[in-house]
Design a protein around this motif. Structure first.
Motif, PDB file in Angstrom:
ATOM      1  N   ARG A   1     -20.049  16.748 -14.773  1.00  0.00           N
ATOM      2  CA  ARG A   1     -20.139  15.351 -14.539  1.00  0.00           C
ATOM      3  C   ARG A   1     -19.153  14.620 -15.469  1.00  0.00           C
ATOM      4  N   GLN A   2     -18.097  14.025 -15.193  1.00  0.00           N
ATOM      5  CA  GLN A   2     -17.578  13.171 -16.174  1.00  0.00           C
ATOM      6  C   GLN A   2     -18.069  12.118 -16.526  1.00  0.00           C
ATOM      7  N   ASP A   3     -18.024  11.892 -17.957  1.00  0.00           N
ATOM      8  CA  ASP A   3     -18.516  10.607 -18.385  1.00  0.00           C
ATOM      9  C   ASP A   3     -17.444   9.390 -18.522  1.00  0.00           C
ATOM     10  N   SER A   4     -17.271   8.716 -17.618  1.00  0.00           N
ATOM     11  CA  SER A   4     -16.617   7.523 -17.188  1.00  0.00           C
ATOM     12  C   SER A   4     -16.532   6.745 -18.449  1.00  0.00           C
ATOM     13  N   LEU A   5     -17.753   6.317 -18.879  1.00  0.00           N
ATOM     14  CA  LEU A   5     -17.679   5.435 -20.113  1.00  0.00           C
ATOM     15  C   LEU A   5     -17.035   5.835 -21.375  1.00  0.00           C
ATOM     16  N   ALA A   6     -17.423   7.318 -21.602  1.00  0.00           N
ATOM     17  CA  ALA A   6     -16.461   7.891 -22.651  1.00  0.00           C
ATOM     18  C   ALA A   6     -15.110   7.971 -22.287  1.00  0.00           C
ATOM     19  N   LEU A   7     -14.623   8.199 -21.209  1.00  0.00           N
ATOM     20  CA  LEU A   7     -13.374   8.505 -20.969  1.00  0.00           C
ATOM     21  C   LEU A   7     -12.736   6.789 -21.177  1.00  0.00           C
ATOM     22  N   GLN A   8     -13.222   5.937 -20.671  1.00  0.00           N
ATOM     23  CA  GLN A   8     -12.799   4.694 -20.646  1.00  0.00           C
ATOM     24  C   GLN A   8     -12.744   4.058 -22.168  1.00  0.00           C
TER      25      GLN A   8
ATOM     26  N   LEU B   1      -9.248   7.313 -14.216  1.00  0.00           N
ATOM     27  CA  LEU B   1      -9.779   6.118 -14.258  1.00  0.00           C
ATOM     28  C   LEU B   1      -8.763   5.058 -13.781  1.00  0.00           C
ATOM     29  N   MET B   2      -9.564   4.028 -13.311  1.00  0.00           N
ATOM     30  CA  MET B   2      -8.689   2.613 -12.821  1.00  0.00           C
ATOM     31  C   MET B   2      -8.557   2.018 -13.941  1.00  0.00           C
TER      32      MET B   2
ATOM     33  N   MET C   1       5.247   6.070 -16.954  1.00  0.00           N
ATOM     34  CA  MET C   1       3.897   6.189 -16.641  1.00  0.00           C
ATOM     35  C   MET C   1       2.967   6.368 -17.528  1.00  0.00           C
ATOM     36  N   VAL C   2       3.582   7.622 -18.336  1.00  0.00           N
ATOM     37  CA  VAL C   2       2.517   8.060 -19.355  1.00  0.00           C
ATOM     38  C   VAL C   2       2.488   7.249 -20.720  1.00  0.00           C
ATOM     39  N   PHE C   3       3.805   6.501 -20.787  1.00  0.00           N
ATOM     40  CA  PHE C   3       3.855   5.502 -21.902  1.00  0.00           C
ATOM     41  C   PHE C   3       3.214   4.318 -21.724  1.00  0.00           C
ATOM     42  N   SER C   4       3.153   3.862 -20.465  1.00  0.00           N
ATOM     43  CA  SER C   4       2.632   2.583 -20.111  1.00  0.00           C
ATOM     44  C   SER C   4       1.119   2.378 -19.937  1.00  0.00           C
ATOM     45  N   SER C   5       0.536   3.575 -19.643  1.00  0.00           N
ATOM     46  CA  SER C   5      -0.829   3.432 -19.317  1.00  0.00           C
ATOM     47  C   SER C   5      -1.738   4.558 -20.210  1.00  0.00           C
ATOM     48  N   PRO C   6      -2.694   4.116 -20.838  1.00  0.00           N
ATOM     49  CA  PRO C   6      -3.690   5.128 -21.543  1.00  0.00           C
ATOM     50  C   PRO C   6      -4.979   5.824 -20.259  1.00  0.00           C
ATOM     51  N   TRP C   7      -4.493   4.934 -19.158  1.00  0.00           N
ATOM     52  CA  TRP C   7      -5.657   5.640 -18.081  1.00  0.00           C
ATOM     53  C   TRP C   7      -4.709   6.630 -17.214  1.00  0.00           C
ATOM     54  N   TYR C   8      -3.554   6.895 -17.460  1.00  0.00           N
ATOM     55  CA  TYR C   8      -2.895   7.623 -16.561  1.00  0.00           C
ATOM     56  C   TYR C   8      -3.268   9.178 -16.687  1.00  0.00           C
ATOM     57  N   GLY C   9      -3.344   9.832 -15.499  1.00  0.00           N
ATOM     58  CA  GLY C   9      -3.822  11.093 -15.695  1.00  0.00           C
ATOM     59  C   GLY C   9      -5.461  11.285 -15.868  1.00  0.00           C
ATOM     60  N   THR C  10      -6.197  10.250 -16.278  1.00  0.00           N
ATOM     61  CA  THR C  10      -7.535  10.469 -16.328  1.00  0.00           C
ATOM     62  C   THR C  10      -8.384  10.206 -15.447  1.00  0.00           C
TER      63      THR C  10
ATOM     64  N   ALA D   1      -9.380  12.073  -5.571  1.00  0.00           N
ATOM     65  CA  ALA D   1     -10.460  12.940  -6.204  1.00  0.00           C
ATOM     66  C   ALA D   1     -10.242  13.572  -7.697  1.00  0.00           C
ATOM     67  N   PRO D   2      -9.701  12.724  -8.262  1.00  0.00           N
ATOM     68  CA  PRO D   2      -9.238  12.942 -10.101  1.00  0.00           C
ATOM     69  C   PRO D   2     -10.281  13.700 -10.636  1.00  0.00           C
ATOM     70  N   GLY D   3     -10.076  14.507 -11.146  1.00  0.00           N
ATOM     71  CA  GLY D   3     -10.907  15.653 -12.310  1.00  0.00           C
ATOM     72  C   GLY D   3     -11.822  16.444 -11.382  1.00  0.00           C
ATOM     73  N   SER D   4     -11.638  16.591 -10.457  1.00  0.00           N
ATOM     74  CA  SER D   4     -12.394  17.294  -9.346  1.00  0.00           C
ATOM     75  C   SER D   4     -11.726  18.790  -9.076  1.00  0.00           C
ATOM     76  N   PRO D   5     -12.751  19.627  -8.787  1.00  0.00           N
ATOM     77  CA  PRO D   5     -11.897  20.917  -8.168  1.00  0.00           C
ATOM     78  C   PRO D   5     -10.985  20.776  -7.197  1.00  0.00           C
ATOM     79  N   LEU D   6     -11.099  19.954  -6.336  1.00  0.00           N
ATOM     80  CA  LEU D   6     -10.121  19.823  -5.297  1.00  0.00           C
ATOM     81  C   LEU D   6      -8.758  19.229  -5.837  1.00  0.00           C
ATOM     82  N   GLU D   7      -8.781  18.522  -6.963  1.00  0.00           N
ATOM     83  CA  GLU D   7      -7.618  18.145  -7.683  1.00  0.00           C
ATOM     84  C   GLU D   7      -6.830  19.336  -8.234  1.00  0.00           C
ATOM     85  N   THR D   8      -7.740  20.312  -9.008  1.00  0.00           N
ATOM     86  CA  THR D   8      -7.067  21.496  -9.793  1.00  0.00           C
ATOM     87  C   THR D   8      -6.594  22.438  -8.568  1.00  0.00           C
TER      88      THR D   8
END
Length: 394
Positions: free
Chosen positions: A164-171, A36-37, A25-34, A262-269
């Protein structure tokens, strides 16, 4: 006795499959763990598979692999005794060889390498080899609780100072990562080094301490020869399964829900902190289920295939990364970011199925896998016999 050893090798082979699922999953997608869809979103099937992988595979199978590594150290000690060789110099050479192999693996193929980490943590385990079992067990529990407490504290800090996460920068970053990995060797290695730097905090603050705790538990099991007789471990299988269902599975579901919703949120942590405590229970339940199935006698051919893969786990682990690098990076097909979760999982099944067949074929002809043979040569300071006995004269 032979069946017991085969069972443990089969559990190790099963752990290889779980590790491949997550690593692919890590190899296949640069979005894994971010969080982001991928562009175009994902299908309900992909969403369900991602949830299942988070629940059952993430943070579980590398714990199982770590437990078995700690167990194997006691087997190395017994091997040194049989060879009348000094144990400590022998193990130091082995750990140095493992670190060298892991460092090459991390730079050239996969930043999530576990071998170099195991080599370093193995030295700490050697320092604890004369401790009482009770001390090792208490230390393992303390490490897990302290690691969970750290991540819970981090969740509280996140909640008090929301960012706040900058979704555009992450993308944009994910797209840049995909482009780099689709490039030529200099581009891939450069991105790999960058990924190693960003992965280091997660390694030091999560994977390494949890692996060390499982090393200690596995070492205790090995010292007590826990898996050498069904009469010894059999009474614990039901108990491990119940704890896994009552504690491990709810923790895995909570972690998966937070990761997917809720990725990237305090709930996920916070869910990660919970998973650190509960994952060992689910890991032990998975191992108990495997041993129960293998002991039933109804799956002997499958068990033997898994055991062959487990006997050459180091070679298979490296081969998994090599094949995934060829499929997803510019070394080969450059498919990173272009396969769905379902397609990636189907690829995993094909890779692992081929490894099961190849491992059994190889071990009919050779005593060790290629990487195991090299590591053993580093360990004992001479070239070991490679061909199986019945082919030794050929």
């Amino acid at each position: 006795m032979h069946d017991r050893i085969t069972n443990i090798d089969a559990v190790r082979g099963s752990a290889l499959f779980g590790i491949l699922v997550v690593n692919a999953m890590v190899f296949s997608s640069p979005w894994y763990g971010t969080g982001l869809m991928p562009p175009g979103g994902r299908t309900p099937l992909d969403g369900a598979l991602a949830f299942a992988i988070s629940t059952v595979f993430e943070l579980k199978f590398y714990l199982l692999f770590s437990f078995l590594f700690g167990y194997s150290v006691t087997l190395q000690m017994q091997s040194a005794e049989r060879a009348e060789a000094a144990f400590l110099p022998r193990m130091l050479r082995r750990q140095a060889g493992l670190f060298l192999i892991g460092a090459c693996h991390a730079v050239l193929l996969f930043h999530g390498d576990i071998l170099a980490t195991y080599a370093v943590l193995g030295l700490l385990l050697l320092m604890a080899r004369r401790w009482r079992d009770a001390t090792r067990l208490w230390l393992a529990a303390a490490i897990i609780l302290a690691t969970a407490a750290f991540w819970l504290l981090l969740a509280l800090l996140q909640a008090s100072e929301p960012m706040r996460q900058d979704s555009l920068a992450l993308q944009q970053h994910a797209e840049a990562v995909a482009a780099a990995f689709r490039g030529l060797m200099p581009s891939i290695v450069g991105q790999r080094l960058e990924e190693l730097q960003s992965f280091l905090p997660m390694l030091l603050l999560l994977q390494a301490p949890c692996a060390l705790a499982m090393f200690l538990l596995g070492f205790v099991a090995g010292r007590r020869r826990f898996f050498e007789a069904r009469e010894t471990y059999g009474p614990y299988l039901g108990r491990a399964s119940r704890w896994g269902l009552l504690v491990g599975l709810p923790g895995g579901l909570a972690y998966a829900a937070a990761t997917q919703l809720a990725p990237g949120s305090p709930l996920e942590t916070a869910a990660l902190a919970l998973s650190i405590v509960t994952s060992p229970f689910l890991t032990m339940a998975l191992m108990a289920a495997m041993l129960t199935i293998f002991d039933s006698g109804r799956t002997e051919p499958w068990r033997d295939y898994l055991a062959s893969a487990g006997r050459m786990a180091l070679s298979n682990y490296l081969l998994q990364s090599l094949v995934c690098a060829f499929i997803f990076y510019g070394y080969g097909l450059g498919l990173i970011g272009r396969l769905s979760t379902a397609q990636t999982l189907g690829t995993v099944i094909l890779i692992f199925g081929a490894q099961l067949l190849a491992s059994q074929w190889w071990l009919r002809r050779f005593r060790y896998g290629p990487a195991e043979w090299l590591l053993r040569a580093m360990t004992i300071g001479q070239w070991p016999q490679w061909r199986a006995d019945r082919h030794a004269g050929g």
